[in-house]
Design an enzyme around this catalytic site. Structure first.
Site, mmCIF file in Angstrom:
data_model
loop_
_atom_site.group_PDB
_atom_site.id
_atom_site.type_symbol
_atom_site.label_atom_id
_atom_site.label_comp_id
_atom_site.label_asym_id
_atom_site.label_seq_id
_atom_site.Cartn_x
_atom_site.Cartn_y
_atom_site.Cartn_z
ATOM 1 N N HIS A 72 -1.211 29.384 -54.064
ATOM 2 C CA HIS A 72 -0.121 30.233 -53.750
ATOM 3 C C HIS A 72 0.173 30.689 -52.224
ATOM 4 O O HIS A 72 1.113 30.806 -51.824
ATOM 5 C CB HIS A 72 -0.196 31.318 -54.529
ATOM 6 C CG HIS A 72 -0.103 30.971 -56.186
ATOM 7 N ND1 HIS A 72 -1.411 31.353 -56.955
ATOM 8 C CD2 HIS A 72 0.711 30.303 -56.894
ATOM 9 C CE1 HIS A 72 -1.135 30.622 -57.960
ATOM 10 N NE2 HIS A 72 0.133 30.199 -58.121
ATOM 11 N N ASP B 120 4.316 36.707 -55.207
ATOM 12 C CA ASP B 120 4.282 35.381 -55.862
ATOM 13 C C ASP B 120 4.227 35.340 -57.270
ATOM 14 O O ASP B 120 4.448 36.337 -57.677
ATOM 15 C CB ASP B 120 3.040 34.543 -54.991
ATOM 16 C CG ASP B 120 1.708 34.974 -55.832
ATOM 17 O OD1 ASP B 120 1.736 35.724 -56.665
ATOM 18 O OD2 ASP B 120 0.750 34.534 -54.959
#
Ligand code: NAG
Ligand code: NAG
Ligand code: NAG
Length: 462
Positions: free
Chosen positions: A24, A121
């Protein structure tokens, strides 16, 4: 009021919360670079974890350009969780348990900075609450497509409506703002609704809407229908792509032979075959691929991994080279394709190869980052999805934007050599290959324009 006024005088700063692991972090870094380079906004990464930072993390984070800094939050303990807990709940719980230290960190940053945004995220949506408590506008970074975002937005409704497993629904699903897709092609955590990983996914999906805005690594012209649909609803959706890492981070010497070979090949003549760091095949499929490439009579550069039915985890062998993936190739393959094909073991610098003028096609597992990397270089694709969810991207590539040809899987799950040879020939020298190549070249230009001064992705920047 006094406090608010003081805050406005402080220099701005954007904070990004990235859940543990590199997956991520990498795409978010590209967005951070964009904010610092084009909007002069400094960015700080705040990273929750259950262990001291890994070498990979510190290497990447400490080599970032001026204006991007990072803080590792104190590791939380997860020792009370069952040993077989899935990665999704692990990441989510790590973030949840880090919220008190995140709160402290943000407070202390606020003594010297005005926090313009907290960007979270996919697995850090719980940090939105912390941002709200501190009156910081929160945004979410969504690293894949707008079509996929429509799907994730719709998931809570689908969950209510549908009793069975999604994979057992035979018709393609009608999802507002998304092309037709089968439940069996959803992301892995959505394949078993009784699992913790599913509950975790659903938890985050419901929380997306709490963000003030969602930042998508795609661009309007690529998926206009999905973006138009999303723009009709809250929260605001910003397209900021195509963002990919185009820096040459690798030491070229590691791949000198390959680059020299590529330099010697004609323009757009080489097919690049690479399935990403997580992508391996069975020995039967490796055989079919080898024979297919040979029969196609095209030039190729193949990043070869060990068959997954012979070697459980071939990356453990990279260090001590116990196993040679060449041992699993058909007899005489390397000799027969010598000069025309180059096989390299384990790894190659994908971004750098895709930007080479000799590359004319890419056999791609359809991870979103790989598709974007191919797009910014105008390289058409052979879509060969390896996991269920990548089939969704394969549909986009081959049926929606038509920048690639998809391989047909045989009844036994095997993609046969004749099919491979035929698809490779079609892409590299056929009429439909010409079409998808032109479409990809057009998209390359449209994507580059989206990032220019008045482009759709630049204007959408926060
Ligand atoms: C494979 O081995 C590498 C290197 O030892 C390790 O980092 C990785 O987690 C392993 N992957 C799996 C799926 O076991
Ligand atoms: C869609 O998004 C989810 C995360 O929200 C992700 O797990 C999945 O892999 C994505 N699917 C595709 C096709 O990119
Ligand atoms: C972008 O738009 C502004 C305002 O319309 C204009 O002044 C500028 O010249 C444009 N820049 C480019 C590169 O087209």
């Amino acid at each position: 009021m006094e406090h608010q006024h003081e805050q406005e005088l402080l220099p701005p700063l954007v904070a990004m919360v990235s859940s543990p692991g590199m997956g991520h972090l990498i795409p978010m870094i590209e967005f951070a670079k964009r904010l610092t380079n084009h909007h002069n906004l400094p960015v700080i990464f705040i990273i929750p974890s259950d262990a001291p930072p890994s070498k990979a993390q510190t290497t990447v984070l400490s080599s970032l350009p001026h204006g991007i800094s990072h803080i590792f939050l104190p590791p939380v303990t997860l020792s009370d969780l069952p040993p077989n807990t899935k990665p999704e709940p692990l990441m989510t719980i790590t973030v949840l348990r880090s919220l008190p230290s995140l709160h402290q960190t943000l407070l202390s940053l606020m003594t010297s900075h005005r926090l313009s945004a907290l960007i979270v995220d996919l697995f850090s949506t719980d940090a939105i609450d912390t941002a709200t408590e501190l009156d910081i506008p929160s945004y979410m970074f969504f690293p894949t497509t707008a079509n996929n975002l429509s799907l994730v937005f719709y998931l809570p409704q689908l969950d209510q409506k549908c009793q069975s497993e999604f994979r057992d629904i035979h018709e393609p699903l009608n999802i507002p703002g998304c092309y037709a897709v089968h439940g069996k092609d959803f992301a892995t955590p959505l394949q078993d609704r009784t699992n913790e990983a599913y509950k975790c996914f659903l938890h985050h999906a419901k929380r997306y809407r709490l963000a003030k805005g969602i930042i998508v690594n795609s661009f309007f012209e690529l998926e206009p229908e999905a973006f138009i649909f999303l723009q009709k609803n809250d929260p605001v959706v910003y397209s900021v792509g195509p963002l990919v890492n185009q820096d040459t981070i690798v030491d070229e010497s590691e791949f000198k032979v390959g680059l020299k070979w590529l330099d010697e090949q004609p323009h757009e003549s080489v097919l690049f075959v690479c399935f990403g760091s997580g992508g391996t095949h069975t020995s039967a499929q490796t055989d079919e691929l080898a024979f297919g490439l040979e029969m196609s009579e095209q030039r190729f550069l193949w990043v070869l991994r060990c068959p997954n039915d012979k070697v459980e985890n071939d990356s453990t062998f990279i260090a001590d080279s116990n196993v040679d993936p060449f041992d699993f190739l058909p007899n005489g393959f390397v000799e027969r394709t010598k000069g025309r094909g180059l096989v390299v073991p384990y790894w190659a610098p994908q971004a750098q190869i895709l930007s080479h003028v000799s590359i004319g096609g890419f056999v791609c597992h359809c991870g979103w980052n790989s598709i974007l990397e191919s797009m910014v270089n105008g390289v058409p694709l052979i879509a060969w999805p390896l996991y269920a969810e990548q089939k969704m991207n394969a549909i986009l590539v081959s049926e929606e934007i038509k920048v690639g040809i998809r391989v047909n899987v045989g009844e036994d799950g095997l993609i046969e050599r004749e099919e491979i040879a035929s698809v490779v020939k079609r892409l590299m020298e056929g009429e439909d290959g010409k079409k998808v190549r032109n479409n990809m070249m057009d998209l390359k230009e449209v994507g580059a324009n989206a990032l220019k001064e008045n482009g759709s992705s630049t204007k959408a920047n926060i």
